[in-house]
Scaffold this active site. Structure first.
Site, PDB file in Angstrom:
ATOM      1  N   TYR A  53       0.979  -0.928   0.110  1.00 16.83           N
ATOM      2  CA  TYR A  53       0.280  -0.152   0.259  1.00 16.83           C
ATOM      3  C   TYR A  53       1.057   1.421  -0.219  1.00 16.83           C
ATOM      4  O   TYR A  53       0.331   1.816  -0.494  1.00 16.83           O
ATOM      5  CB  TYR A  53      -1.415   0.387   1.113  1.00 16.83           C
ATOM      6  CG  TYR A  53      -0.581  -0.076   2.618  1.00 16.83           C
ATOM      7  CD1 TYR A  53       0.499   0.530   3.461  1.00 16.83           C
ATOM      8  CD2 TYR A  53      -0.761  -1.757   3.294  1.00 16.83           C
ATOM      9  CE1 TYR A  53       1.015  -0.116   4.260  1.00 16.83           C
ATOM     10  CE2 TYR A  53      -0.319  -2.301   4.639  1.00 16.83           C
ATOM     11  CZ  TYR A  53       0.297  -1.536   4.926  1.00 16.83           C
ATOM     12  OH  TYR A  53       0.850  -1.443   6.397  1.00 16.83           O
ATOM     13  N   GLU A  73     -14.405  12.309 -12.416  1.00 16.97           N
ATOM     14  CA  GLU A  73     -14.899  11.205 -13.002  1.00 16.97           C
ATOM     15  C   GLU A  73     -13.207  10.559 -13.399  1.00 16.97           C
ATOM     16  O   GLU A  73     -13.259   9.917 -13.713  1.00 16.97           O
ATOM     17  CB  GLU A  73     -16.050  11.080 -13.720  1.00 16.97           C
ATOM     18  CG  GLU A  73     -16.368  11.482 -12.908  1.00 16.97           C
ATOM     19  CD  GLU A  73     -17.551  12.104 -13.068  1.00 16.97           C
ATOM     20  OE1 GLU A  73     -18.809  12.829 -12.726  1.00 16.97           O
ATOM     21  OE2 GLU A  73     -16.808  13.955 -12.893  1.00 16.97           O
ATOM     22  N   LYS A  98     -14.190  16.311  -3.312  1.00 22.57           N
ATOM     23  CA  LYS A  98     -13.542  17.382  -2.991  1.00 22.57           C
ATOM     24  C   LYS A  98     -14.332  17.840  -1.693  1.00 22.57           C
ATOM     25  O   LYS A  98     -15.268  17.146  -1.298  1.00 22.57           O
ATOM     26  CB  LYS A  98     -14.492  18.504  -3.846  1.00 22.57           C
ATOM     27  CG  LYS A  98     -13.428  18.100  -5.466  1.00 22.57           C
ATOM     28  CD  LYS A  98     -13.598  19.778  -5.999  1.00 22.57           C
ATOM     29  CE  LYS A  98     -12.597  19.504  -7.613  1.00 22.57           C
ATOM     30  NZ  LYS A  98     -13.585  20.277  -8.905  1.00 22.57           N
TER      31      LYS A  98
END
Length: 123
Positions: A53, A73, A98
């Site tokens: 990770y 997107e 956001k």
């Protein structure tokens, strides 16, 4: 299916359709679920059989630093495709928001899933 996740990962990046959004970095929050390509890590206890990770975060940081997207997107799609390609994940879920961009709304964002969820063999 084994899934690693990253939650509440916050970063600043240039993103948006308005001219000011191309000049002022905004804080975004990412949440990811990433399917491991296999289930060996739990048996071998080896990072060679797992998704690192730390490397996932490095990859995302590189995208955020070097790319500009108008839409969340498009950023989510780019991250999903990168994770599936670089880490050989068969399935990924990417949520991006956001923060505080609209008065009275804490977060606005998108969530996408790409790939195929692998069903576990219950036999």
């Amino acid at each position: 299916m084994d899934i690693i996740f990253l939650r509440d990962y916050k970063a600043k990046t240039l993103i948006g359709i308005y001219p000011w959004e191309r000049k002022v970095a905004q804080t975004i929050q990412l949440d990811l679920e990433i399917a491991a390509p296999n289930q060996r890590a739990g048996k071998t206890d080896s990072i060679d059989d797992a998704i690192d990770y730390g490397l996932v975060v490095q990859s995302i940081n590189t995208i955020l630093k070097n790319e500009h997207f108008s839409l969340l997107e498009a950023l989510a799609e780019h991250i999903a495709q990168t994770i599936m390609k670089e880490f050989k994940s068969p399935w990924v879920k990417v949520s991006i928001a956001k923060l505080g961009i609209i008065r009275g709304v804490n977060k606005v964002g998108v969530c996408i899933e790409r790939g195929t969820r692998v069903k576990e063999n219950t036999k």
